[in-house]
Design an enzyme around this catalytic site. Structure first.
Site, PDB file in Angstrom:
ATOM      1  N   CYS A   1       0.957   3.469   2.962  1.00  0.00           N
ATOM      2  CA  CYS A   1      -0.079   3.857   3.930  1.00  0.00           C
ATOM      3  C   CYS A   1      -1.090   2.731   4.150  1.00  0.00           C
ATOM      4  CB  CYS A   1      -0.791   5.117   3.411  1.00  0.00           C
ATOM      5  SG  CYS A   1      -2.115   5.630   4.503  1.00  0.00           S
TER       6      CYS A   1
ATOM      7  N   CYS B   1       1.857   9.845   6.822  1.00  0.00           N
ATOM      8  CA  CYS B   1       1.077  10.936   6.220  1.00  0.00           C
ATOM      9  C   CYS B   1       1.659  12.269   6.692  1.00  0.00           C
ATOM     10  CB  CYS B   1      -0.395  10.794   6.621  1.00  0.00           C
ATOM     11  SG  CYS B   1      -1.485  11.827   5.642  1.00  0.00           S
TER      12      CYS B   1
ATOM     13  N   CYS C   1       2.354   7.631   0.545  1.00  0.00           N
ATOM     14  CA  CYS C   1       1.033   7.041   0.292  1.00  0.00           C
ATOM     15  C   CYS C   1       1.132   5.561  -0.082  1.00  0.00           C
ATOM     16  CB  CYS C   1       0.313   7.813  -0.807  1.00  0.00           C
ATOM     17  SG  CYS C   1      -0.040   9.510  -0.327  1.00  0.00           S
TER      18      CYS C   1
ATOM     19  N   CYS D   1      -8.639   6.605   1.364  1.00  0.00           N
ATOM     20  CA  CYS D   1      -8.195   8.002   1.276  1.00  0.00           C
ATOM     21  C   CYS D   1      -8.761   8.703   0.048  1.00  0.00           C
ATOM     22  CB  CYS D   1      -6.665   8.054   1.250  1.00  0.00           C
ATOM     23  SG  CYS D   1      -6.053   9.735   1.176  1.00  0.00           S
TER      24      CYS D   1
ATOM     25  N   GLU E   1       2.313  13.748  27.169  1.00  0.00           N
ATOM     26  CA  GLU E   1       1.462  14.557  26.292  1.00  0.00           C
ATOM     27  C   GLU E   1       1.801  16.042  26.398  1.00  0.00           C
ATOM     28  OE1 GLU E   1      -0.378  13.659  23.961  1.00  0.00           O
ATOM     29  OE2 GLU E   1      -0.374  11.526  24.370  1.00  0.00           O
TER      30      GLU E   1
HETATM   31 FE1  SF4 Z   1      -2.109  10.276   3.864  1.00  0.00          FE
HETATM   32 FE2  SF4 Z   1      -3.988   9.418   2.204  1.00  0.00          FE
HETATM   33 FE3  SF4 Z   1      -1.448   9.267   1.499  1.00  0.00          FE
HETATM   34 FE4  SF4 Z   1      -2.402   7.698   3.435  1.00  0.00          FE
HETATM   35  S1  SF4 Z   1      -2.953   7.650   1.284  1.00  0.00           S
HETATM   36  S2  SF4 Z   1      -0.469   8.822   3.448  1.00  0.00           S
HETATM   37  S3  SF4 Z   1      -3.897   9.068   4.389  1.00  0.00           S
HETATM   38  S4  SF4 Z   1      -2.618  11.122   1.860  1.00  0.00           S
END
Ligand code: SF4
Length: 512
Positions: free
Chosen positions: A263, A253, A260, A269, A97
């Site tokens: 994701c 992200c 997206c 989101c 970390e």
């Molecule tokens: Fe980021 Fe939302 Fe896109 Fe997912 S959907 S990558 S959380 S902006």
């Protein structure tokens, strides 16, 4: 364990590593100055909250399933998973970390492996010298991290009977250099404490998930994000959940072009929903249809402490990257430093360089460098040469002629808050130098020894510039350039009867 480190962006520094734990971490709960506690702020509008337990459960499940499938194979994860001793596990997490703060994963891996090989336990690290720590840390940047890590290890060994504190609160309270983020990461990953973490990647992900567009470095926003992270963290797998959230920010992200479509939490989101709404609105407008009725959960413009400022409206070209927003970064301070590569020939003609140790506090504390002098801005070349020559007199013990200094060029190095320009000179010597023990520690090193010493990346750049210049000068017909790493005589040795004294050199007639 956390592994953000995607490309840099808002919230991340030039190195692309984890942003520093946000300011305001410890401000939560502080009362207003001088009297009655500040009134509790009103709850944020629903758009910025995770208030539906079913949605929270679904988000946790989706994120963890994705993490189980897609997480990167990293040495600190393997160590933490295999280690059964809680103190050793916490130490392994802690080292990773600290190294990952401000530094990319790809850079950290080699340093981490070497560190854990050399100091596999707190006890081993506590016995190391600062010089050894600096030598291993050389090139990783932000050198105070290594120093503080070692100081804290010594404290655990000498004051805590070698046992790491077992909660995030105690880790933060008892260990120097451990802030709220690092404490949360160690406690959740090593001990399974259900506590959230907030770093640069988490800030970005949460701000997008909940359309938080107010300055993401402000204490008010940071406090909200900590609340959110603590509420969201999975109770049965807190360490994995925290790592998953950071991994998402590092690999999906990302700051500039988030993926997206891939994701795992896109259904949750609100930045993505906002983009879709804006597109729908734009297309309806194009066809002359009435504007859609706002969602009941949408924020009104202005007045909301978590919405973008009214003066910075939605920018359709940015899409989800409208979030997060950050106040303009302070420009780094410009510093000019004259530095001199004092070179002499050791036995067999191998070059040796004089390096001196920096003070034990401040920037690059305890590291070694070529003799250097901070310059006033806009100083003419002639004057800076003279100033450096005067400075070098302390090392030579006698006057140094400014005209003997050869200008190599300028080397730029960006520290977090400093735009550093090194004006590089060289001074080849034909003689030995008797170093004054009253001055800062100093020593002659071969090229190999230089690279193995605790020297900064900036100083390596300086030597490289010097070698490049020497290569040009020793082109065809001017002698051959030595290869780096070629066998050299150890530092401090001299070839009897072959060298002039430094005094003789400094007093010798100079080239025009
Ligand atoms: Fe980021 Fe939302 Fe896109 Fe997912 S959907 S990558 S959380 S902006």
């Amino acid at each position: 364990m956390s592994q953000l480190r995607a490309a840099a962006g808002r919230g991340l520094r030039r190195s692309g590593g984890r942003a520093a734990p946000p300011a305001g971490q410890s401000r939560k709960g502080a009362s207003s100055r001088g009297g009655a506690p500040a009134p509790a702020p009103p709850p944020p509008p629903a758009q910025h909250l995770f208030s539906d337990p079913a949605e929270i459960e679904a988000l946790r499940g989706n994120l963890l399933a994705w993490y189980d499938k897609c997480k990167r194979d990293l040495p600190w994860r393997a160590l933490a998973a295999a280690e059964t001793d809680a103190d050793r596990r916490a130490y392994a997490v802690w080292v990773s970390e600290i190294m990952l703060q401000q530094t990319q994963v790809a850079t950290v891996i080699d340093y981490y492996n070497r560190w854990m090989q050399k100091w596999p336990t707190l006890q081993a690290l506590a016995q190391a010298s600062l010089e050894e720590v600096n030598e291993l840390w050389a090139g990783l940047g932000y050198y105070s991290r290594g120093k503080r890590l070692q100081e804290a290890a010594r404290k655990v060994v000498s004051e805590l009977a070698g046992q790491m504190p077992r909660t995030a609160e105690d880790l933060q309270k008892l260990l120097p250099g451990v802030g709220r983020y690092t404490a949360g990461a160690i406690a959740s990953i090593s001990y399974g404490q259900a506590t959230g973490v907030v770093d640069g990647n988490v800030i970005r992900v949460l701000c997008r998930l909940r359309c938080i567009g107010a300055d993401s470095s402000s204490p008010a926003v940071i406090d909200r994000l900590w609340d959110m992270a603590n509420a969201l963290v999975d109770r049965s797998r807190p360490g994995d959940f925290n790592q998953a959230l950071m991994e998402l920010g590092a690999t999906v992200c990302v700051p500039k072009a988030p993926l997206c479509g891939e994701c795992p939490v896109k259904k949750h989101c609100r930045a993505r929903s906002r983009v879709e709404k804006e597109l729908a609105f734009a297309s309806q407008k194009l066809f002359g249809k009435p504007a859609p009725v706002p969602d009941v959960e949408d924020c009104g413009v202005g007045g909301c402490p978590l919405c973008p400022p009214a003066a910075e409206p939605w920018d359709s070209s940015l899409g989800v990257t409208n979030f997060p927003r950050k106040a303009a970064k302070k420009q780094p301070r410009a510093v000019r430093t004259a530095t001199c590569v004092l070179e002499r020939r050791g036995c067999h003609g191998a070059p040796e360089y004089l390096i001196v140790q920096r003070p034990s506090s401040g920037l690059l504390a305890g590291l070694w460098e070529f003799p250097s002098l901070t310059l006033a801005q806009d100083l003419q070349e002639e004057k800076q040469r003279k100033a450096l020559a005067d400075h070098l007199q302390a090392w030579a013990g006698r006057p140094v002629a400014a005209r003997n200094l050869r200008l190599i060029g300028e080397v730029i190095h960006i520290f977090s808050h400093i735009h550093q320009t090194y004006v590089v000179y060289s001074l080849p010597l034909d003689g030995d130098v008797t170093l004054d023990p009253a001055l800062s520690p100093s020593r002659w090193v071969t090229e190999e020894e230089f690279h193995a010493s605790a020297v900064s990346t900036a100083m390596k750049k300086v030597l490289k510039a010097h070698e490049k210049q020497r290569g040009k000068e020793s082109g065809p017909g001017k002698g051959s350039k030595r290869k780096r790493g070629a066998k050299t005589q150890g530092a401090g040795s001299t070839c009897p009867g072959t060298q002039l004294s430094l005094h003789a050199f400094l007093q010798a007639p100079t080239a025009p």
